[in-house]
Structure formats: structure tokens, C-alpha cells
Design a protein around this motif. Structure first.
Motif: not given
Length: 113
Positions: A42, A46, A48-50, A65, A67-68, A70-71
Motif C-alpha cells: 500500500y 497516493s 493505491y496498492y502497487v 498500480q 487497484t483502481a 484509492a483508499t
């Protein structure tokens, strides 16, 4: 006034057409890189998970990236699921390198095997 407008339109169209013809003369080479996914994590900045690949012989690597959306906070169980899904797999990236040094690489596709 009408003649001026028509002349201006012809001039603008001729500029547009010459720009298109010059752009078609530039051929960018499509490249492909296959690298192993080293780690999945994570990215706090940003949200995002990368997936981070291993370095190639020139020292280059990809940060992709995964995941589409962001959390705001990492979900550890989701991180573990993504690690099981991607870590150790081969990432095949199809891309085009920029013509100018100040531009970014344009990624066309990413496949994971």
C-alpha cells in the motif's frame, strides 16, 4: 470581413493539416518488458496498492498500480490477498518510450502470468 474570416479559416486548417502530417512521420517503437513482481504494498502517499517489479540488467523497474480506487487507510487483509495474487508472478508490460526526456513512458498494456 467575410473574406478575412474565410482566409483565417483556410490558414488555421492548413496549420492543422501540416501538424497531422508531421506527427504521422514519427514512429515510436512499441517495447515489451517481462519482469517478476517483487513486492506488493500500500502506497501511503497516493492511497493505491502497487506492485513493484525486480530490477532489470540496466537497473530499471516498474511500479504498477494494482487497484483502481484509492483508499485513505491500508487494509492489511486486502494487502495479503493482493500479495498472494501478484507476488512472484511475471508482469508483461507493453509500452512506448517518450520522444522527449521530460515526458513519461506510455504504458499500453500490463498482463500478469
Amino acid at each position: 470581413m467575410k473574406k478575412f474570416t474565410v482566409m483565417l479559416m483556410v490558414f488555421v486548417l492548413s496549420l492543422m493539416m501540416s501538424g497531422v502530417s508531421m506527427a504521422k512521420g514519427i514512429n515510436q517503437e512499441v517495447k515489451q518488458a517481462t519482469m517478476k513482481v517483487d513486492k506488493v504494498y500500500y502506497m501511503k502517499g497516493s492511497g493505491y496498492y502497487v506492485a513493484h517489479t525486480a530490477k532489470d540488467q540496466d537497473g530499471r523497474f516498474w511500479v504498477l498500480q494494482v487497484t483502481a480506487i484509492a483508499t485513505t487507510k491500508e487494509d492489511k487483509s486486502f494487502t495479503n490477498v493482493l500479495r498472494k495474487q501478484y507476488q512472484g508472478k511475471q508482469a508483461i508490460v507493453t509500452y512506448v518510450e517518450p520522444l522527449n526526456d521530460d515526458e513519461e513512458v506510455e504504458i499500453w498494456t500490463v498482463k500478469v502470468k
